[in-house]
Design a protein around this motif. Structure first.
Motif, PDB file in Angstrom:
ATOM      1  N   SER A   6       0.828  -1.209   0.000  1.00  0.00           N
ATOM      2  CA  SER A   6       0.000   0.000   0.000  1.00  0.00           C
ATOM      3  C   SER A   6       0.862   1.260   0.000  1.00  0.00           C
ATOM      4  CB  SER A   6      -0.977   0.001   1.180  1.00  0.00           C
ATOM      5  OG  SER A   6      -0.285   0.079   2.402  1.00  0.00           O
ATOM      6  N   LYS A   9       2.081   1.801  -3.570  1.00  0.00           N
ATOM      7  CA  LYS A   9       0.997   2.322  -4.411  1.00  0.00           C
ATOM      8  C   LYS A   9       0.757   3.805  -4.148  1.00  0.00           C
ATOM      9  CE  LYS A   9      -1.581  -1.944  -5.111  1.00  0.00           C
ATOM     10  NZ  LYS A   9      -2.833  -2.662  -4.855  1.00  0.00           N
ATOM     11  N   LYS A  10       0.783   4.193  -2.875  1.00  0.00           N
ATOM     12  CA  LYS A  10       0.581   5.604  -2.531  1.00  0.00           C
ATOM     13  C   LYS A  10       1.697   6.478  -3.095  1.00  0.00           C
ATOM     14  CE  LYS A  10      -2.039   4.772   1.673  1.00  0.00           C
ATOM     15  NZ  LYS A  10      -2.025   4.795   3.137  1.00  0.00           N
ATOM     16  N   LYS A  12       3.620   5.854  -5.688  1.00  0.00           N
ATOM     17  CA  LYS A  12       3.465   5.932  -7.145  1.00  0.00           C
ATOM     18  C   LYS A  12       2.344   6.902  -7.514  1.00  0.00           C
ATOM     19  CE  LYS A  12       5.175   1.327  -8.278  1.00  0.00           C
ATOM     20  NZ  LYS A  12       4.833   0.033  -8.911  1.00  0.00           N
ATOM     21  N   PHE A  13       1.240   6.816  -6.809  1.00  0.00           N
ATOM     22  CA  PHE A  13       0.119   7.723  -7.075  1.00  0.00           C
ATOM     23  C   PHE A  13       0.554   9.174  -6.885  1.00  0.00           C
ATOM     24  CE2 PHE A  13      -3.557  10.217  -5.814  1.00  0.00           C
ATOM     25  CZ  PHE A  13      -4.467   9.891  -6.807  1.00  0.00           C
ATOM     26  N   ARG A  14       1.232   9.453  -5.776  1.00  0.00           N
ATOM     27  CA  ARG A  14       1.689  10.817  -5.501  1.00  0.00           C
ATOM     28  C   ARG A  14       2.679  11.303  -6.547  1.00  0.00           C
ATOM     29  NH1 ARG A  14       4.011  11.656   0.189  1.00  0.00           N
ATOM     30  NH2 ARG A  14       3.976  13.811  -0.543  1.00  0.00           N
ATOM     31  N   TRP A  16       2.787  10.440  -9.708  1.00  0.00           N
ATOM     32  CA  TRP A  16       2.091  10.686 -10.969  1.00  0.00           C
ATOM     33  C   TRP A  16       1.101  11.833 -10.884  1.00  0.00           C
ATOM     34  CZ3 TRP A  16       2.933   9.550 -15.778  1.00  0.00           C
ATOM     35  CH2 TRP A  16       3.684   8.416 -16.115  1.00  0.00           C
ATOM     36  N   ARG A  17       0.629  12.168  -9.702  1.00  0.00           N
ATOM     37  CA  ARG A  17      -0.447  13.156  -9.549  1.00  0.00           C
ATOM     38  C   ARG A  17       0.027  14.388  -8.790  1.00  0.00           C
ATOM     39  NH1 ARG A  17      -1.800   8.733 -11.258  1.00  0.00           N
ATOM     40  NH2 ARG A  17      -3.803   8.066 -12.039  1.00  0.00           N
ATOM     41  N   ASP A  24       5.211  15.458 -13.074  1.00  0.00           N
ATOM     42  CA  ASP A  24       4.543  14.158 -13.243  1.00  0.00           C
ATOM     43  C   ASP A  24       5.295  13.277 -14.231  1.00  0.00           C
ATOM     44  OD1 ASP A  24       2.480  15.141 -11.640  1.00  0.00           O
ATOM     45  OD2 ASP A  24       1.060  15.358 -13.283  1.00  0.00           O
ATOM     46  N   GLY A  28       6.603  10.261 -12.057  1.00  0.00           N
ATOM     47  CA  GLY A  28       5.742   9.090 -12.217  1.00  0.00           C
ATOM     48  C   GLY A  28       6.485   7.895 -12.787  1.00  0.00           C
ATOM     49  N   ASP A  32       7.454   4.344 -10.936  1.00  0.00           N
ATOM     50  CA  ASP A  32       7.068   3.058 -11.513  1.00  0.00           C
ATOM     51  C   ASP A  32       8.269   2.139 -11.711  1.00  0.00           C
ATOM     52  OD1 ASP A  32       4.401   3.808 -11.623  1.00  0.00           O
ATOM     53  OD2 ASP A  32       4.403   4.198 -13.785  1.00  0.00           O
TER      54      ASP A  32
END
Length: 96
Positions: A6, A9-10, A12-14, A16-17, A24, A28, A32
Motif C-alpha cells: 500500500s 501504491k501511494k 506511485k500515485f503521488r 504521478w499526480r 509528473d 511518475g 514506476d
C-alpha cells in the motif's frame, strides 16, 4: 525492499499526480521503475522529496535552483539521471 504494497501504491500515485505536468512526467515513471526496489530508508527519502512544493522539486531536478543540502541525496541524483534517460527515450523536450 519493503513489503508494504500500500505504501508503494501511494508513493506511485503521488509521483504521478503532482498537479504539475512536467514533474509528473519525470517522477511518475521514476516511481514506476524504481520504488519497488527501494529500501525503507530510500522510500523515506523519496517521500520527503514528494512532500516538497512542485515548483521547487522540479527546479531542483532540472537544475534551475540549487538543491538544499538536506535534499541533495542519492535519490535526488537518481531522479536527475532518470530525467535524462526519459528525455533520450522520448526524443522530445519535455525532460527539460
Amino acid at each position: 525492499m519493503t513489503s508494504d504494497n500500500s505504501r508503494l501504491k501511494k508513493l506511485k500515485f503521488r509521483a504521478w499526480r503532482r498537479g504539475f505536468r512536467e514533474a509528473d512526467l519525470i517522477l511518475g515513471p521514476f516511481a514506476d521503475t524504481h520504488v519497488e526496489s527501494f529500501s525503507e530508508a530510500q522510500l523515506d527519502g523519496f517521500e520527503r522529496l514528494l512532500d516538497q512544493p512542485d515548483q521547487d522539486l522540479y527546479a531542483w531536478i532540472i537544475g534551475t535552483l540549487p538543491i538544499p543540502p538536506e535534499f541533495d541525496t542519492e535519490i535526488m541524483n537518481r531522479i536527475k539521471a532518470f530525467r535524462f534517460e526519459v528525455h533520450a527515450n522520448r526524443g522530445d523536450d519535455l525532460g527539460g
